[in-house]
Design an enzyme around this catalytic site. Structure first.
Site, PDB file in Angstrom:
ATOM      1  N   ASP A  36      -9.456   6.258  -5.950  1.00  0.00           N
ATOM      2  CA  ASP A  36      -9.549   7.483  -5.164  1.00  0.00           C
ATOM      3  C   ASP A  36      -9.180   7.289  -3.696  1.00  0.00           C
ATOM      4  O   ASP A  36     -10.036   7.255  -2.806  1.00  0.00           O
ATOM      5  CB  ASP A  36     -10.951   8.085  -5.273  1.00  0.00           C
ATOM      6  CG  ASP A  36     -10.983   9.527  -4.779  1.00  0.00           C
ATOM      7  OD1 ASP A  36      -9.911  10.072  -4.453  1.00  0.00           O
ATOM      8  OD2 ASP A  36     -12.080  10.104  -4.714  1.00  0.00           O
TER       9      ASP A  36
ATOM     10  N   ASN B 260     -16.543   4.354  -4.849  1.00  0.00           N
ATOM     11  CA  ASN B 260     -15.096   4.291  -5.051  1.00  0.00           C
ATOM     12  C   ASN B 260     -14.615   2.874  -5.362  1.00  0.00           C
ATOM     13  O   ASN B 260     -13.427   2.571  -5.225  1.00  0.00           O
ATOM     14  CB  ASN B 260     -14.354   4.836  -3.826  1.00  0.00           C
ATOM     15  CG  ASN B 260     -14.296   6.361  -3.847  1.00  0.00           C
ATOM     16  OD1 ASN B 260     -14.373   6.975  -4.903  1.00  0.00           O
ATOM     17  ND2 ASN B 260     -14.148   6.960  -2.673  1.00  0.00           N
TER      18      ASN B 260
ATOM     19  N   ASP C 125     -12.111   6.157   2.464  1.00  0.00           N
ATOM     20  CA  ASP C 125     -13.399   6.587   1.923  1.00  0.00           C
ATOM     21  C   ASP C 125     -13.965   5.473   1.036  1.00  0.00           C
ATOM     22  O   ASP C 125     -14.351   5.704  -0.104  1.00  0.00           O
ATOM     23  CB  ASP C 125     -13.221   7.880   1.119  1.00  0.00           C
ATOM     24  CG  ASP C 125     -14.548   8.569   0.813  1.00  0.00           C
ATOM     25  OD1 ASP C 125     -15.510   8.364   1.570  1.00  0.00           O
ATOM     26  OD2 ASP C 125     -14.611   9.317  -0.181  1.00  0.00           O
TER      27      ASP C 125
END
Length: 329
Positions: free
Chosen positions: A218, A207, A202
């Site tokens: 994360d 992030n 992701d």
């Protein structure tokens, strides 16, 4: 606890959080500051020694303990090779802890400013570290964590949308018809050969923090997939802008890992998959009180009436020539 029929965090009250942290030897001395997280519950705090930490309480039934542990182990594999990925702290020789039905981890609180999406210098830095991340990622394989695929990202979301009362009956047939066209278009491209790798999963700009270089945070969505999954969300703007960004990103990436240019064919399919998955994710989590507050538009008829045309337009984009590296002269 059921993640489909009841609000799974209803019993995660402050006293339980404080008791959970004390069970691993951390006494909160600052109160708890809730951080932005929809899937889990994340809190920043300081202990009695004025050290700052972040505690993450994982959403029950989303990941198994084995899957979470693989995420932690991958984070540490990156950190141990001097890659700036934030790994959970080892407390009593463990990174994953349990308390009254919840599993949680404690991370160091890492400060930093926002990654600048228009900075080509920062993009180059990120490219180098993504090459290093994937070099480490290919050295071992996930066993418990999933692999990016059509079932999780398209077929299951279609079923969720078909069954959801949030989708107005008057537009459901049109929505599903346009979605079926999009799914068939993605199916034609998805079987491009790619080498599986452990991924951040992701890696969008939110992030990535910046403090004398990038810091990757994360890894909750870490899984196996094509490495381009960690690259395409960093591209933005016009096609010409994206071509320039891709050239810079992959030149830096190539200093540490090989990139198979066939994976560029997967950028638009992955974009489609993320779009559909995200929509179904909000629908799936609607029983969580945080979601109606944060995504009120999903209950509006106007929103759903626009979705078929969005799916149709995305299916057309799949027919356009894929991004390619700029030729070298």
């Amino acid at each position: 606890m059921s993640s489909t029929s009841a609000f799974v965090f209803h019993s995660l009250v402050p006293d339980l959080i404080l008791d959970a942290l004390e069970s691993v030897g951390l006494r909160v001395d600052s109160g708890l500051t809730a951080l932005n997280s929809y899937e889990n519950r994340v809190y920043q705090f300081m202990d009695e020694d004025r050290k700052r930490y972040v505690a993450k309480f994982y959403r029950p039934e989303r990941w198994s303990n084995e899957q979470i542990q693989e995420e932690h182990d991958f984070s540490w594999a990156l950190s141990d090779t001097d890659i700036p990925a934030v790994a959970p702290l080892r407390i009593n020789h463990r990174t994953l802890h349990e308390y009254q039905g919840f599993v949680f981890a404690v991370f160091p609180s890492v400060g930093g400013r926002q990654y600048e999406i228009d900075s080509l210098d920062q993009l180059e830095w990120v490219g180098r570290f993504l090459g290093r991340i994937h070099h480490v990622g290919k050295q071992h394989a996930f066993v418990a964590r999933p692999t990016i695929g059509l079932d999780e990202y398209l077929y299951q979301p279609r079923h969720i949308l078909a069954e959801s009362a949030l989708v107005p009956a008057k537009v459901k047939a049109s929505l599903l018809s346009s979605l079926d066209v999009l799914i068939k278009a993605v199916e034609q491209y998805w079987h491009t050969n790619w080498t599986p790798s452990r991924l951040h999963g992701d890696c969008h700009p939110g992030n990535i923090l910046w403090r004398d270089g990038p810091i990757f945070v994360d890894l909750d969505d870490s899984r196996t997939g094509p490495v381009v999954q960690d690259l395409w969300m960093l591209l933005h703007g016009s096609r010409q802008d994206q071509l320039m960004q891709l050239d810079i990103l992959l030149e830096a990436y190539g200093e540490f890992a090989d990139f198979d240019q066939k994976e560029l064919l997967l950028i638009e399919p992955l974009r489609c998959m993320r779009m559909v998955y995200y929509l179904a994710w909000v629908v799936r989590r609607w029983d969580d009180p945080a979601f109606p507050k944060s995504f009120p538009w999903i209950a509006d008829l106007d929103f759903w009436q626009k979705q078929p045309s969005i799916f149709t337009e995305q299916a057309k984009l799949l027919q356009a020539p894929p991004l390619q590296l700029m030729p070298m002269y």
